[in-house]
Write an enzyme that holds these catalytic residues in place. Structure first.
Site, short mmCIF file in Angstrom:
data_model
loop_
_atom_site.label_atom_id
_atom_site.label_comp_id
_atom_site.label_asym_id
_atom_site.label_seq_id
_atom_site.Cartn_x
_atom_site.Cartn_y
_atom_site.Cartn_z
CG MET A 19 -2.06 -1.14 1.13
SD MET A 19 -2.86 -1.06 2.84
CE MET A 19 -2.05 -1.77 3.97
CD GLN A 72 2.78 -4.30 -5.71
OE1 GLN A 72 2.34 -2.88 -5.66
NE2 GLN A 72 1.82 -5.19 -5.81
CB CYS A 102 -2.10 0.39 -8.87
SG CYS A 102 -2.39 2.24 -8.29
CG HIS A 171 -9.01 -5.71 -4.81
ND1 HIS A 171 -8.37 -5.05 -3.61
CD2 HIS A 171 -10.10 -5.14 -4.92
CE1 HIS A 171 -9.59 -4.50 -3.05
NE2 HIS A 171 -10.66 -4.41 -4.20
CG ASN A 204 -6.29 -7.60 -1.82
OD1 ASN A 204 -6.44 -6.72 -2.57
ND2 ASN A 204 -6.19 -7.33 -0.39
N GLY A 205 -9.51 -8.07 -0.78
CA GLY A 205 -10.41 -7.07 -0.62
C GLY A 205 -11.35 -7.56 0.49
CG ASP A 206 -14.65 -5.92 0.74
OD1 ASP A 206 -13.96 -4.69 1.04
OD2 ASP A 206 -15.78 -5.79 0.18
N GLY A 228 -4.93 -5.70 3.39
CA GLY A 228 -4.97 -4.30 3.11
C GLY A 228 -5.29 -3.28 4.19
#
Length: 330
Positions: A19, A72, A102, A171, A204-206, A228
């Site tokens: 991030m 990354q 991104c 994601h 990834n995500g939530d 994240g």
């Protein structure tokens, strides 16, 4: 056991997501101490690396206590990406991750990040070339697709695996969604359930509660979770998830004393790494979550997020400890 190349990880590892202005060495250290199995750097511009831009090269700093750690990078130019691999190799990370996810405009407008989801052939060509250019494991972080009508993540993941990618983190949103709406994990599960897939597939995500991590593991069958936003200002999230995995019970939240101590350490490490001005400025985003839920806290929070002088922020921490030291977060 989950393996990324020759790197052995525990069952259902927890990964700290890369991030921007968040996943720096101080924060990675705190997350590692609290149970993160793999950490990734902030995403680094390949163009910045090959031009020796100070902001980009500084992000290459990694430390032994962080391992396994991945660096990354992002970009859409083949030559620049291959040159950046050579630069990254010198810092001896455990893996190199390519950012194909991104969604921010300044990255996407150059065809990088999620912008490359408009050109899957280039995405695969870049990945293949980078795999051939290094002995380090190459991994990918991406999104479901550019928009809802162009989701081909099962095919994309298979093609990336076929050119040598060692793991993929997905994601559960498209670029068009940005961070809005709910992440959809079903297409990620479809990638994992593809009988041709044999590399780790991370979701990834939530993933914002221990229960959601269990759901990702048990109902969607993924190999691990990349964390994240839930970790920003709350590095304890990793240990809470692992405690829930092991016991089925919630770990008591950190006390006020622990929160102040970690916030203080975080700021100290940030200043030591990036200097007073940037250290103070870039740590601000964490304070809301460090001290979330405390009533009548606005005055103290404002001191933390508006002070340019670290002494004033440290003083604010002490005030919080004196005024709210007995506050219970349970």
């Amino acid at each position: 056991m989950v393996k990324i190349g020759d790197i052995e990880l525990p069952d259902f590892p927890l990964l700290l997501a890369p991030m921007e202005d968040v996943s720096d060495p101080p924060f990675r250290t705190l997350c590692k101490e609290n149970g993160a199995d793999v950490v990734f750097t902030e995403f680094i511009s390949s163009e910045g690396l090959i031009r020796d831009a100070a902001k980009s090269t500084m992000k290459l700093d990694i430390y032994e206590t962080e391992r396994p750690v991945g660096i990354q990078i992002f970009g859409a130019n083949m030559e620049s990406m291959l040159q950046s691999v050579e630069i990254v190799e010198r810092t001896k990370p455990d893996m190199i991750d390519i950012n194909f996810g991104c969604p921010v405009k300044k990255v996407v407008s150059k065809g990088a990040g999620a912008g490359i989801l408009k050109d899957i052939d280039l995405m695969v060509q870049l990945s293949a070339a980078m795999v051939k250019h290094t002995d380090l494991p190459i991994t990918v972080k991406t999104r479901l697709g550019w928009d809802h009508d162009s989701i081909k993540i099962v095919e994309v993941a298979e093609r990336l695996q076929d050119v040598g990618i060692k793991a993929i983190s997905i994601h559960g949103r498209t670029r068009a969604q940005m961070y809005k709406g709910d992440a959809d994990w079903k297409p990620i599960a479809a990638v994992k359930n593809n009988p041709r897939m044999h590399i780790p597939v991370f979701g990834n995500g939530d993933v914002n509660t221990p229960e959601r991590a269990v759901e990702m593991r048990d109902e969607y069958g993924l190999d691990g979770a990349m964390i994240g936003r839930a970790s920003i200002g709350y590095p304890w999230f990793f240990r809470e998830v692992k405690h829930f995995f092991n016991t089925g019970e919630h770990l008591d939240p950190p006390t006020m004393q622990e929160r102040v101590e970690v916030a203080r350490r975080h700021l100290e490490m940030a200043i030591a790494w990036k200097g007073e001005k940037l250290g103070v400025f870039e740590t601000r985003r964490h304070y809301t979550n460090y001290f979330k839920g405390i009533p009548n806290f606005k005055e103290h929070r404002m001191k933390m997020v508006t002070s340019d002088d670290s002494a004033a922020v440290f003083a604010a921490f002490e005030e919080v400890l004196q005024e709210f030291g007995d506050y219970s977060f349970a």
